[in-house]
Design an enzyme around this catalytic site. Structure first.
Site, PDB file in Angstrom:
ATOM      1  N   GLU A  36       0.720  -1.302   0.006  1.00 19.33           N
ATOM      2  CA  GLU A  36      -0.052   0.012   0.074  1.00 19.33           C
ATOM      3  C   GLU A  36       0.824   1.334   0.192  1.00 19.33           C
ATOM      4  OE1 GLU A  36      -3.506   0.317  -0.067  1.00 19.33           O
ATOM      5  OE2 GLU A  36      -3.164  -1.716  -0.838  1.00 19.33           O
ATOM      6  N   SER A  59     -49.254 -33.077  36.358  1.00 20.71           N
ATOM      7  CA  SER A  59     -48.679 -33.387  37.700  1.00 20.71           C
ATOM      8  C   SER A  59     -47.406 -32.989  38.363  1.00 20.71           C
ATOM      9  CB  SER A  59     -48.552 -35.125  37.766  1.00 20.71           C
ATOM     10  OG  SER A  59     -49.964 -35.687  37.523  1.00 20.71           O
TER      11      SER A  59
END
Length: 812
Positions: free
Chosen positions: A87, A495
């Site tokens: 770059e 239950s």
């Protein structure tokens, strides 16, 4: 001639001065109101919020920009050099703008016929990204960019500018900065990248989508070669290093490891909490560190147990048929597709894959299944479960007797790979054909028939003493459904709700040996003139029954009579005190669990029994740190007394009897002190098992989302308790056996299991039962002919309340 030269010189001076004046004017004009470069000193970009398990492993990441900020000092030098070479080769020499670099890039791109190098320096890229943030390309912006870049170089060191650049830059696949990109493409930290991987990343900034190694690997490799060449030209690497990096094997991943998959329901519940309390901006941009109570090992064990239990249930429900059926022509086309699929993901033992039925051999009791280019053998033994669905016939009464009754050529089915064909059979001499040549082995794999379960389930486990939630499984698959059945769902507990009624009765003066008459009960007519006649699961009545037996055997009529005695409103308030927040129907059907509750609510209520009557508040997050490491939230256990230690222990003793003598009999295989209760609702639509040891309380629910019936006999005992048992056996494996602590004020007595009196020499069945001190029986049991029982008439009153429908319960 001299005059001409003077005129030319004057014109040149005028042009230069005019140019300088115009340039100065525009430079002054364009440089006015420049942003302040000092704003990048405190670099605080959006960063990832991380959610951790209790042992510090990441279980979730949340972000707006997927970024993890890392200091330059932690990055390998070859990674930095790769970006500099690609770059901005003169980065360490220029002062923000590189005129030579611009000229070199222009010539290079001109000779190449395409853009290979950019003219912007790394400093200029930082300026564009963090200061100007205006993507519109104009001469004015380029001038301002150059001026700001020079100012940036004067204000900050090269290292700080690199720090900004390497953490800010976008590198594709949603990854910002080198650390996030490294985790995304290579599943490793940037500090661990080798030269080949670093060069590949450094080639991405120019065009992340175009050079994506996921979508365009060849382009990415070409760009990598360019980066390595530039590094060689700049003297960063040797030719040998370049060659080695070029030929290194690269393992590219399409995305970062999805840690959310490790505990998706738990992580999603935490995410919702964070979003509600802290807002979207802080959650997705603030880089929070969220430390939770989750036990990852328990989570994995819970997932295994739940999936196995649901798969077993699904097979008991019957075979729904193939995924699809293909014609002869379609079979050929499908074979080509399957070959490519298996080439990319080869089958391995334990995996569940699609296969194509090519031949069904009833005589040999075998089915030939094609898996890509290979063949697999499916024996009758591995498909006997695949009967036609029939809700009224138990699964064990309808086994498959021949393969052709289930499958036919052209069926596409799911199969589980068991292993290589012949691995578990004795070696035999190869058979030969008439020409004397050895026959080729036909099959490569052995498989078992599978199908994707339709039933759903949920599992919750928490620390009984602190309320720390260790595991949440809100369903079979988070990918298929994000609905959290452990927290968001409200289902009838059947239950499993009864222990709350029995506990309330103990606090109202009853005790474990109070006798209730198990006889027909008819309510008063409701507004429509209808009466309610609750029945036991087996539609039988058992006469005088101890309270402890009524709970252990899950007798419906007895529970209804108990609720009628203590009062519905009292029972509802009692349930509220124990953490039940859902709406409860104010009638006698409440005794049989007719009102929907969440699995988390009921698990919390059972924790009060395990924790000596102290109700815990479930919590999921231990502490939260902001991005600077400051604690912004910290949670500690919260408890409140809701029943006495004595009542809690007596209830635990009664629930231990459910396991040792009643419907929870499967849990005896845990072989350690455990208490619990099964639950099944009307028409077998919901199955539950709630249970606890001294340290952990765990709840399991099983059912269908649309509340359809499960198969015959799919009670809480059969459908839910095996999941609970499988999970708890593995969680507690290798841990010391621990018993429930007996509090002061509790005594034990050996009682007659039929009369409830102290056991005498004529008692046939005796049990040890815990009592609140002072409530234990004083009279000894006599001969059966002389046995006397407490009058049951006082507990056999009709209800004056409107009632709901009947809710069946469990079988043993």
């Amino acid at each position: 001639m001299k005059l001409f030269l003077k005129i030319i010189l004057c014109l040149l001076i005028v042009v230069v001065v005019s140019g300088l004046c115009v340039g100065g004017y525009f430079a002054y004009l364009w440089s006015s109101n420049l942003p302040y470069v000092g704003s990048v000193k405190d670099y605080r970009p959006p960063v990832i919020t991380r959610i951790y398990s209790e042992d510090g492993q990441v279980i979730g990441r949340l972000w707006e920009e997927k970024r993890t900020v890392v200091p330059v000092s932690e990055l390998p030098r070859h990674l930095i050099n790769a970006f500099v070479a690609a770059e901005d080769a003169r980065f360490f020499e220029h002062q923000g703008v590189d005129v030579k670099g611009i000229a070199r890039a222009f010539i290079k791109n001109l000779s190449a016929g395409k853009v290979e190098q950019g003219g912007s320096t790394i400093t200029q890229q930082v300026t564009k990204s963090l200061i100007l943030k205006n993507v519109k390309k104009t001469y004015r912006r380029k001038v301002r960019e150059a001026i700001l870049s020079v100012q940036l170089e004067k204000s900050f060191s090269k290292e700080h500018i690199l720090f900004l650049y390497l953490n800010q830059i976008y590198l594709g696949q949603g990854a910002y900065g080198v650390e996030a990109a490294s985790q995304t493409y290579f599943h490793k930290s940037a500090k661990d990248l080798d030269l080949s991987e670093a060069a590949l990343l450094a080639g991405l900034p120019q065009a992340p989508a175009r050079y994506s190694p996921v979508s365009h690997f060849d382009r990415a490799k070409a760009r990598q070669k360019y980066v390595l060449t530039r590094m060689l030209e700049e003297g960063f690497i040797t030719e040998a290093s370049q060659d080695q990096a070029l030929h290194a094997n690269l393992e590219i991943h399409g995305r970062e490891i999805n840690t959310f998959e490790r505990a998706p329901y738990f992580s999603e519940h935490v995410r919702r909490y964070l979003l509600k309390k802290y807002g979207k901006d802080l959650l997705y941009r603030g880089g929070l560190k969220v430390y939770t109570t989750l036990d990852l090992n328990m989570q994995a064990l819970g997932r295994e147990a739940l999936n196995k239990g649901l798969t077993d249930l699904d097979k008991r429900e019957g075979y729904r048929g193939p995924i699809k059926h293909l014609s002869a022509k379609q079979m050929q086309d499908y074979g080509k597709e399957a070959e490519e699929s298996f080439r990319l993901s080869p089958p391995e033992p334990g995996s569940v894959v699609k296969g194509l039925v090519t031949k069904v051999n009833d005589k040999g009791k075998e089915v030939s299944i094609r898996l890509g280019k290979e063949m697999a053998s499916l024996s009758l033994k591995q498909m006997r479960w695949a009967r036609k669905p029939n809700k009224k016939v138990p699964y064990y009464e309808a086994r498959v007797r021949k393969p052709s009754s289930v499958l036919k050529p052209g069926d596409v089915v799911l199969v589980r790979i068991l292993g290589k064909y012949g691995d578990d059979t004795p070696k035999k001499k190869k058979s030969k054909n008439r020409k004397g040549k050895s026959k080729q082995k036909k099959f490569t794999w052995k498989v078992a028939l599978e199908q994707a379960p339709k039933a759903q389930g949920a599992l919750v486990c928490m620390n009984a003493e602190t309320g720390e939630v260790k595991t949440i499984l809100g369903g079979r698959s988070f990918d298929e459904s994000q609905f959290n059945r452990a927290i968001q769902s409200r289902r009838q507990p059947g239950s499993a709700f009864k222990p709350l009624i029995y506990s309330a009765a103990l606090d109202r003066g009853m005790n474990p040996v109070t006798i209730i008459m198990d006889s027909p009960y008819v309510s008063s007519p409701n507004a429509d003139g209808e009466v309610w006649k609750p029945k036991n699961y087996k539609k039988k009545f058992y006469g005088p029954t101890l309270v402890r037996t009524g709970l252990a055997k899950s007798r419906n009529v007895i529970t209804v009579k108990i609720l009628n005695k203590i009062g519905v409103n009292y029972a509802i308030q009692y349930a509220r005190n124990m953490g039940i927040e859902s709406d409860l129907t104010p009638d006698l059907s409440l005794a049989l669990g007719s009102s929907g509750v969440s699995l988390m609510e009921l698990t919390r209520a059972y924790a009060a029994f395990a924790n000596g009557g102290m109700l815990v508040k479930p919590f999921y997050i231990k502490r939260i740190l902001d991005r600077s490491g400051q604690v912004i939230e910290e949670n500690q256990p919260e408890t409140a007394p809701v029943l006495s230690k004595e009542t809690a222990f007596v209830m635990t003793d009664l629930l231990r009897a459910v396991v040792s003598e009643g419907t929870g009999w499967r849990i005896r295989a845990l072989k350690r002190p455990v208490a619990g209760k099964t639950g099944t609702t009307n028409d077998l639509r919901d199955a539950w098992f709630m249970g606890y040891t001294p340290d952990l309380v765990t709840g399991v629910w099983v059912g269908y989302d649309d509340s359809r019936e499960m198969g015959k006999g799919e009670t809480g005992s059969r459908a839910a308790s095996p999941i609970w048992l499988d999970f708890m056996q593995k969680v507690l494996a290798g841990k010391p056996v621990k018993d429930f602590q007996v509090p002061k004020g509790v005594v034990f007595a050996k009682i007659d299991g039929k009369t409830g009196h102290l056991a005498g020499r004529h008692s046939k069945k005796t049990v040890f039962q815990a009592f609140v001190e002072g409530t234990e029986p004083k009279q000894y049991s006599t001969k059966p002919s002389a046995a006397k029982t407490k009058s049951f008439s006082q507990y056999d009153m009709d209800s004056q309340l409107d009632t709901g429908s009947s809710f069946d319960t469990d079988v043993q």
